[in-house]
Structures are given as structure tokens and as C-alpha cells.
Design an enzyme around this catalytic site. Structure first.
Site, PDB file in Angstrom:
ATOM      1  N   LYS A  82       0.860  -1.114  -0.084  1.00 36.87           N
ATOM      2  CA  LYS A  82      -0.067  -0.115   0.043  1.00 36.87           C
ATOM      3  C   LYS A  82       0.861   1.093  -0.003  1.00 36.87           C
ATOM      4  O   LYS A  82       2.017   1.222   0.750  1.00 36.87           O
ATOM      5  CB  LYS A  82      -0.951   0.025   1.187  1.00 36.87           C
ATOM      6  CG  LYS A  82      -2.029   1.024   1.336  1.00 36.87           C
ATOM      7  CD  LYS A  82      -2.856   0.674   2.488  1.00 36.87           C
ATOM      8  CE  LYS A  82      -4.002   1.908   2.601  1.00 36.87           C
ATOM      9  NZ  LYS A  82      -4.693   1.752   3.735  1.00 36.87           N
ATOM     10  N   SER A 157      -9.467   2.210   2.801  1.00 34.17           N
ATOM     11  CA  SER A 157      -8.276   3.141   2.272  1.00 34.17           C
ATOM     12  C   SER A 157      -7.357   2.020   1.506  1.00 34.17           C
ATOM     13  O   SER A 157      -6.493   2.914   0.806  1.00 34.17           O
ATOM     14  CB  SER A 157      -7.508   4.170   3.345  1.00 34.17           C
ATOM     15  OG  SER A 157      -6.892   3.139   4.058  1.00 34.17           O
ATOM     16  N   SER A 181     -10.281  -0.159   6.700  1.00 33.39           N
ATOM     17  CA  SER A 181      -9.704  -0.067   5.484  1.00 33.39           C
ATOM     18  C   SER A 181      -9.098  -1.236   4.761  1.00 33.39           C
ATOM     19  O   SER A 181      -8.818  -1.143   3.740  1.00 33.39           O
ATOM     20  CB  SER A 181      -8.661   0.894   5.591  1.00 33.39           C
ATOM     21  OG  SER A 181      -9.163   2.194   5.981  1.00 33.39           O
TER      22      SER A 181
END
Length: 466
Positions: A82, A157, A181
Site C-alpha cells: 500500500k 483506504s 480499510s
């Protein structure tokens, strides 16, 4: 085997094929990189792609499999990190204009561990600015689109991570989870996502919402998540909150859930939910009876804890940005700017009260698990809304705000309990997830339940038409 079939092999399958010299890590890396080049301009899962590094790591893995030494656990398996996770020498934007050109001179613990385990790094996946919302749009590269329908969000996210694995652009993906997330994008995109107990996986630099944030895997199968998790677990001195090393007994992942006491909650007693989502998730929950569980409807706590989340979330971002806010406000995502401004309005006693109430809230859940082994809920109250939007706007006639709509996921961040999202069906061809929540440090129980459900109602063969 064509490129598409290669790209949808699981990590477990790849390992077996590599060991038998029936497939080359280089061949797989090249196929996945071609897929990224073809598909990602439309999906926008990746912020940065690292083809040179990926091919070099694939060649190194191939050499190890050809030699006499035992290959590391993730050798030759392609995956992503990420874009909140620091990577030495690789652009890490954090989804923000403030750090759009940041190239760290160090690796985060997860970047180190996955590299040392042999994962072939494909690149960095998209996230909203500093991970602030449940969609992955930002002002650096724009939003990530759902592989099942362009124009819809992949969630956030960790939306880029989930979109990548579902689209066959990598087998493994690392996510973080401060209010859902990992589970939000897994639910919206049709992936498997696991949020371990708080502290099991170290994070550095610390999240803005340190005491809410977790890190974990997003994959297409439970087995791949377990492979990845075994590498991610364990303490690191750079994260003062990381737990001491402790075996989860992951070799017992196939032990099943016969005899477990399972609660099902369609709304946790307060959440607004789309009726079709509840129908699908409830049908999936009932199938746990086929796995030998006893099931009844029950809720762990009576009140919506959103106010606590909002106080902790908004004041954390406000504190992180306070000293430079006047100079940077116009460069922030407008939605994040509004959250920061709300955070400035709270007092220190409001924050202290939120922590006190949070502790009492945890004990309500702890007492609930004296009578149950697992709690099942819908992962999300709706299917994927428009890509780039901060939130759905309305759910069953109720207004939503930036994270208030994630009513099933943020309670599990407040309590720090382990939870997973498993695909369990679709509404209008958009995925629906079932959330499986365990008691204190019952990570293995959650994973066993996810594995048992996966074997009962497999999903990894389902591929979006891209």
C-alpha cells in the site's frame, strides 16, 4: 496456460508449481506486469509500478528454486504494498500532494519482511490521502475503480490493494485498517481481507490514528492470506505497541468450526443497511449451521460508537497537521480538510472522555464473547458507490458522513478484535461481503471460520469481466 490463467493462480498453487519446476517465477512476473500494463490505466490500482525490481526479484527466486536451499515462504509470488507503507528508494505518495514526491530512505517493517520472504514487489497501490476515508480517490492520481464495474469505488483506504488482487494484478496485497480499510475494499471488490488483532503486525512510521490502525493481508484466498500473515506477524522495536511473538497455530487453519457458538447481527442494533445486502449476508450466515455451528441473532452493544470514532479520528488528523495547517490547507483533500477543522473544535477533555468510553465499549464486547465464539455481520451496509466520492450519501434513507457509513467495521477497530471479510454474493453484480469477528486474540478462530466458509461456498474462481 494463458496470461489470465497464470495471473489468477493462487500463491499456494504457484509455490507447488515452482517447487516442481513446472512454472517459472519470471514467467509469472512477466504475465502479471503485462496485465498491469493493459488493465491498470482503466482501474488505477497502482500509483507506482516497479517492473525492474519485480523481474530482478523473480529471477532471484527462480535461481533459489533451481538450487539446493529452501526457498523463502513467498519466493516468486507477486504482490504489492500500500502506498502508505514506506519503501526504500520507491516513491511513496501517501495519496497526498504534501508527499507526492517522497522517496523514503528506509523500509517499513512490512516492506522488509515481505521482501525477505521473497515476495516479488510489483509496486505501490492507491489510497486516499493519509488513508482518511473509505474510498481510494486522491488529488495525486485520482480514484481506483472497482474491477466489477468501472465508475464504482473499490473501497478504501486499501482500495488499490483489493482492486489489484481481484483484477489478477498480483496475488498478494498488503493493506492497513483504521476504521475498516482492509475489510471495506475487500467487501466492495470481492476479495478476502483479514484485520488481525491490534498489535499483531508492526507498523512504522505509526499511523496518524495509531491506536485504531492495523495491518494485514488482502488476497483472493484464505490460504494465501495465511501464507502472507505468517511473514507479517511478530514484534518490531520500531512499533512500541507490537505484540510479543506468539504462534497463532496457523497449521490448524483447516480444523473447521464444528460446535462453535455463532451470533448473527444484521445491523448491530443501530446501523442503516440496504435490505438486499442484509438478505445476502444473512443467507451466508445461516450456512454456518451446515458447518456445525449453532447460530442465533444477537448484538454485542446497544449504541452506535461513531461519536467516539469521530472524536479520535478528527483530532488525530488535526494534531498531525496543526503546525502547518494554514500553509497547506488548500493542498489537502477538501473532505480531509473539513475533518481536520472539525477536530480543532474538540477539547482535550473530549479526547480523554472518548478513550474512557472506548474502554467501557470494549468490555461490552468482551462480555458478549463469554457467550459466543464468533459474530457475523454484513461487512458493509451498501454495495460500491461512485468512485471518488467520500461516502455513499444515503443508506436506506439515512444521511452519511465521511466514515459514519462504515458502521459494521469501525467498532472492530475500537475494540482491536480480529475480523475478516469474505465474499458471499452479489447485488446487481456488485460484491457483498460477510464480516467474521472473533473475540480477544482469537485470530485463528476467525481464519478457521473463513476457511471453512470458503470451502463451503468458494469464491476465488469468480473473475470480473475486464
Amino acid at each position: 496456460m494463458n496470461d489470465t490463467d497464470l495471473c489468477y493462480l493462487s500463491g499456494v498453487e504457484l509455490r507447488r508449481l515452482y517447487e516442481h519446476r513446472e512454472l517459472s517465477p519470471v514467467e509469472v512476473a512477466e504475465a502479471v506486469l503485462r496485465r498491469i500494463e493493459t488493465l491498470d490505466p482503466r482501474i488505477n490500482a497502482f500509483v507506482t509500478v516497479t517492473p525492474e525490481r519485480a523481474l530482478a526479484e523473480a529471477r532471484a527466486a527462480e535461481a533459489v528454486f533451481a538450487g539446493d536451499e529452501e526457498p523463502p515462504p513467498l519466493a516468486g509470488i507477486p504482490g504489492s504494498l500500500k502506498d502508505l507503507t514506506a519503501t526504500r528508494g520507491i516513491r511513496t505518495t501517501r495519496g497526498s500532494l504534501l508527499t507526492a514526491d517522497w522517496i523514503p530512505d528506509f523500509d517499513a517493517p512490512l516492506a522488509e519482511r515481505l521482501r525477505d520472504a521473497g515476495m516479488v514487489l510489483l509496486g505501490k497501490t492507491n489510497t486516499p490521502e493519509m488513508g482518511w476515508k473509505g474510498d481510494s480517490g486522491n488529488r495525486v492520481v485520482g480514484p481506483t475503480h472497482n474491477p466489477w464495474r468501472h465508475g464504482r469505488t473499490a473501497g478504501g483506504s486499501s482500495g488499490g490493494a483489493a482492486a489489484a488482487v481481484v483484477a489478477g494484478m498480483g496475488v498478494l496485497a498488503q493493506g492497513t485498517d483504521g476504521a475498516g480499510s482492509i475489510r471495506i475494499p475487500a467487501g466492495f471488490s470481492g476479495a478476502f481481507g483479514f484485520k488481525p488483532s491490534w498489535g499483531r503486525v508492526p507498523q512504522h512510521p505509526a499511523s496518524v490514528v495509531e491506536t485504531l490502525s492495523h495491518a494485514g493481508p488482502i488476497t483472493r484466498t484464505v490460504g494465501d492470506a495465511v501464507q502472507m500473515l505468517e511473514v507479517m506477524l511478530g514484534p518490531d522495536a520500531r512499533d512500541r505497541t507490537s505484540m510479543p511473538a506468539e504462534s497463532l497455530g496457523l497449521d490448524e487453519i483447516d480444523a473447521g468450526v464444528d460446535g462453535l457458538r455463532v451470533a448473527w447481527s444484521p445491523d448491530l442494533g443501530y446501523a442503516a443497511v440496504d435490505a438486499q445486502v442484509v438478505e445476502i449476508a444473512q443467507a451466508a450466515a445461516r450456512r454456518f449451521a451446515d458447518l456445525g455451528c449453532t447460530i442465533e441473532e444477537a448484538h454485542p452493544a446497544g449504541e452506535d460508537p461513531w461519536r467516539l470514532v469521530h472524536v479520535l479520528w478528527s483530532t488525530a488528523f488535526a494534531a498531525a497537521l496543526r503546525d502547518q495547517f494554514d500553509q497547506i490547507a488548500d493542498r489537502l483533500d477538501p473532505g480531509l480538510r473539513a475533518v481536520v477543522e472539525e477536530g480543532f473544535e474538540f477539547r482535550g477533555t473530549d479526547v480523554a472522555s472518548a478513550y474512557i468510553e472506548r474502554n467501557a465499549y470494549y468490555h461490552q464486547w468482551r462480555e458478549f464473547y463469554e457467550n459466543y465464539d464468533l459474530l457475523l455481520t454484513p461487512t458493509l451496509p451498501v454495495t460500491a458507490f461512485a468512485a471518488g466520492d467520500d461516502h455513499p450519501g444515503l443508506i436506506a434513507g439515512h444521511d452519511t458522513t465521511y466514515l459514519s457509513w462504515t458502521a459494521f467495521t469501525y467498532p472492530v477497530n475500537l475494540t482491536g478484535l480480529p475480523a475478516a471479510s469474505v465474499p458471499c454474493g452479489r447485488v446487481d453484480d456488485l460484491p457483498v461481503g460477510l464480516q467474521i469477528i472473533g473475540g480477544w486474540r482469537q485470530d485463528l478462530t476467525v481464519l478457521r471460520a473463513a476457511r471453512a466458509f470458503e470451502q463451503l461456498a468458494p469464491w476465488s474462481h469468480e473473475r470480473p469481466l475486464l
